[in-house]
Design a protein around this motif. Sequence first.
Motif, PDB file in Angstrom:
ATOM      1  N   LYS A 131      -8.730  -8.520  11.100  1.00 15.13           N
ATOM      2  CA  LYS A 131      -7.226  -8.977  10.964  1.00 15.13           C
ATOM      3  C   LYS A 131      -6.747  -7.683  10.467  1.00 15.13           C
ATOM      4  O   LYS A 131      -5.326  -7.099  11.522  1.00 15.13           O
ATOM      5  CB  LYS A 131      -7.453 -10.072  10.540  1.00 15.13           C
ATOM      6  N   ASP A 132      -6.743  -7.164  10.001  1.00 16.37           N
ATOM      7  CA  ASP A 132      -6.071  -5.913   9.086  1.00 16.37           C
ATOM      8  C   ASP A 132      -6.623  -5.067   7.841  1.00 16.37           C
ATOM      9  O   ASP A 132      -7.725  -5.567   7.539  1.00 16.37           O
ATOM     10  CB  ASP A 132      -5.218  -7.253   8.380  1.00 16.37           C
ATOM     11  N   LEU A 133      -6.053  -4.330   6.920  1.00 23.15           N
ATOM     12  CA  LEU A 133      -6.572  -4.050   6.484  1.00 23.15           C
ATOM     13  C   LEU A 133      -5.152  -4.590   5.097  1.00 23.15           C
ATOM     14  O   LEU A 133      -4.298  -3.868   5.798  1.00 23.15           O
ATOM     15  CB  LEU A 133      -6.490  -2.577   6.082  1.00 23.15           C
ATOM     16  N   GLY A 134      -5.492  -4.651   4.076  1.00 19.03           N
ATOM     17  CA  GLY A 134      -4.948  -4.977   2.836  1.00 19.03           C
ATOM     18  C   GLY A 134      -4.682  -4.472   1.639  1.00 19.03           C
ATOM     19  O   GLY A 134      -5.048  -4.634   1.007  1.00 19.03           O
ATOM     20  N   PRO A 135      -3.490  -3.756   2.035  1.00 15.74           N
ATOM     21  CA  PRO A 135      -3.779  -2.366   0.160  1.00 15.74           C
ATOM     22  C   PRO A 135      -2.473  -2.847  -0.039  1.00 15.74           C
ATOM     23  O   PRO A 135      -1.768  -4.179  -0.675  1.00 15.74           O
ATOM     24  CB  PRO A 135      -3.060  -1.127   0.480  1.00 15.74           C
ATOM     25  N   PHE A 136      -3.334  -3.831  -1.807  1.00 12.35           N
ATOM     26  CA  PHE A 136      -2.395  -4.528  -2.676  1.00 12.35           C
ATOM     27  C   PHE A 136      -1.476  -3.423  -3.201  1.00 12.35           C
ATOM     28  O   PHE A 136      -2.265  -2.783  -4.573  1.00 12.35           O
ATOM     29  CB  PHE A 136      -3.541  -5.301  -3.375  1.00 12.35           C
ATOM     30  N   SER A 137      -0.192  -2.997  -3.557  1.00  8.58           N
ATOM     31  CA  SER A 137       0.186  -2.338  -4.632  1.00  8.58           C
ATOM     32  C   SER A 137       1.163  -2.960  -5.274  1.00  8.58           C
ATOM     33  O   SER A 137       1.080  -3.674  -5.542  1.00  8.58           O
ATOM     34  CB  SER A 137       1.215  -1.442  -3.306  1.00  8.58           C
ATOM     35  N   PRO A 147       3.472  -7.173  -8.164  1.00  9.24           N
ATOM     36  CA  PRO A 147       1.963  -6.795  -6.588  1.00  9.24           C
ATOM     37  C   PRO A 147       2.917  -6.795  -5.671  1.00  9.24           C
ATOM     38  O   PRO A 147       3.750  -7.748  -5.897  1.00  9.24           O
ATOM     39  CB  PRO A 147       1.171  -7.510  -6.794  1.00  9.24           C
ATOM     40  N   VAL A 148       2.480  -6.399  -4.776  1.00  6.83           N
ATOM     41  CA  VAL A 148       3.451  -6.604  -3.587  1.00  6.83           C
ATOM     42  C   VAL A 148       2.453  -5.827  -2.609  1.00  6.83           C
ATOM     43  O   VAL A 148       1.552  -4.904  -2.219  1.00  6.83           O
ATOM     44  CB  VAL A 148       3.830  -5.524  -3.533  1.00  6.83           C
ATOM     45  N   GLY A 149       1.933  -7.141  -1.655  1.00  7.37           N
ATOM     46  CA  GLY A 149       1.448  -6.506  -0.434  1.00  7.37           C
ATOM     47  C   GLY A 149       2.200  -6.556   0.644  1.00  7.37           C
ATOM     48  O   GLY A 149       3.050  -7.159   1.022  1.00  7.37           O
ATOM     49  N   PRO A 150       1.427  -6.062   1.782  1.00  7.19           N
ATOM     50  CA  PRO A 150       1.726  -5.158   3.160  1.00  7.19           C
ATOM     51  C   PRO A 150       2.308  -7.181   3.912  1.00  7.19           C
ATOM     52  O   PRO A 150       3.519  -7.502   4.422  1.00  7.19           O
ATOM     53  CB  PRO A 150       1.065  -4.814   4.173  1.00  7.19           C
ATOM     54  N   GLN A 177       4.051   5.123   2.561  1.00  2.00           N
ATOM     55  CA  GLN A 177       2.768   5.750   2.510  1.00  2.00           C
ATOM     56  C   GLN A 177       1.662   5.262   0.942  1.00  2.00           C
ATOM     57  O   GLN A 177       0.758   6.151   1.235  1.00  2.00           O
ATOM     58  CB  GLN A 177       3.485   7.157   1.413  1.00  2.00           C
ATOM     59  N   GLU A 178       2.814   5.049   0.219  1.00  7.92           N
ATOM     60  CA  GLU A 178       1.474   4.140  -0.957  1.00  7.92           C
ATOM     61  C   GLU A 178       0.164   3.669   0.005  1.00  7.92           C
ATOM     62  O   GLU A 178      -0.948   3.156  -1.022  1.00  7.92           O
ATOM     63  CB  GLU A 178       1.931   3.285  -1.938  1.00  7.92           C
ATOM     64  N   PHE A 179       0.752   2.331   1.013  1.00 12.04           N
ATOM     65  CA  PHE A 179       0.014   1.576   0.933  1.00 12.04           C
ATOM     66  C   PHE A 179      -0.974   3.128   2.311  1.00 12.04           C
ATOM     67  O   PHE A 179      -1.995   2.214   1.935  1.00 12.04           O
ATOM     68  CB  PHE A 179       0.123   0.796   2.100  1.00 12.04           C
ATOM     69  N   LEU A 180      -1.299   3.251   2.267  1.00 10.66           N
ATOM     70  CA  LEU A 180      -1.832   4.144   3.207  1.00 10.66           C
ATOM     71  C   LEU A 180      -2.266   5.301   2.077  1.00 10.66           C
ATOM     72  O   LEU A 180      -3.723   5.446   2.755  1.00 10.66           O
ATOM     73  CB  LEU A 180      -0.876   5.276   4.499  1.00 10.66           C
TER      74      LEU A 180
END
Length: 442
Positions: free
Chosen positions: A148-154, A278-281, A374-377
Amino acid sequence: MMAFVLVLAGCGGNNGGNTGGSGEGGDKKIELTFMFRGGPEEQKAYKDTVAQYEKDHPNVKVKVITTAPDQYVTKLKAAITGNSLPDVFFFETGDLRAYANGGVLLDITQYVENVENIDISKLWQKGVDLYRYDGDKVGQGALYGLPKDLGPFSLGYNKTMFEEAGIPLPDKDKPYTWDEFIKVNQQLTIDKNGDGKPDQYGTGFNVNWSLQSFVWSNGADWLDESGTKVTIDDPKFAEALQYFADMQNVYKITPSIEDAQTLDTYQRWMKGELAFFPVGPWDLATYESLPFDYDLIPYPAGSTGETAAWLGSLGVGVSSKTKNPKEAAELVAYLTASEQGQQALVDAKIQIPNLVEMAETWAADETTKPANKQEFLQIVNEYGRPLPGYRTYNAEWYQLFFTDIQPVLDGKITAAEFVKAEQPKMQKLLDKAIEQEQKSKK
């Protein structure tokens, strides 16, 4: 868990109320059901995407079933045990093996690799591989879903707070050391009204979702490479856990338990009272209305000198008992890999694009918040890891850690004492999970 897996073998869903045929002959419209979870923005985005799918596929009608995030797993498992599983549904990455072995999920490889105008090779390979399973290992073999997605936890920071305090902004490429992180948090923990209590704190991490980055960046983990041994009794693990607890108990840079009961850390972040959070997309739509400017940076680095973060995902799968496997799998492909579908979800600000090129274009646009997308990527491409519980047949052993962790956070026992006592309890549950997995394959 074993009782549940045995039920899975006899279930997997009916046709979700389907009355249509397989699309071969006759004029009946094919009916599919799609169950998913999400907040208001996500629900609207998926309903709009499904509506576009129906326009592009006039012979298919999709019944959408929406569920609040905190109720979804319970309702999904009730649907499985009640033999009423929808044709298409979200599922947790960690459930892949149990659902595949139990006959719940359909092998959709032949369908999604041949959908017109959709190329799943354009998706993040790391995401697709999460849903490959050959009966032994995840990451290879047949596809039982698509991401469904990729969820990078930044990690986010309050840029406005830094500027008002005259403190240099964090480096978006070089993580703080642990010592540096404590010092800047202490500078930003302030009693503004002189009542003896801080009105503004450095941070407020939830241990369930934030401890991982500290443990990993200190060279420790919950499991060994084989996934068969619990390794929390490693001194480096204890060091990371103690650091995490000391942020509240020693350095006083996070709200106390009493303060958090009055106003939790998420609410404090939303009001502009925390420097880091923390921030997620999935937060991006909500954070559009923050009363301050914010951006993303790497998590602070422990003894390895390297940052770390977890990378989540949800799968979209098809019931093995659907009467319309081709159309159901095509809906999965449309939701996860079509340009139209991905654009709708990205415009709703609830996830990063699944399509790599679209994601790179999206991240390069610094005119939309946060500027450093870009941090997410980087988390996706370089240092993101799945949560430890996803690596095993079930996550009961991992959940026990967080069930028992509170005395450490309260400062009643040391991290070293906790991990020594907790490791054998967790190992016992992990051994049980390994045994259950072997039985499920027979």
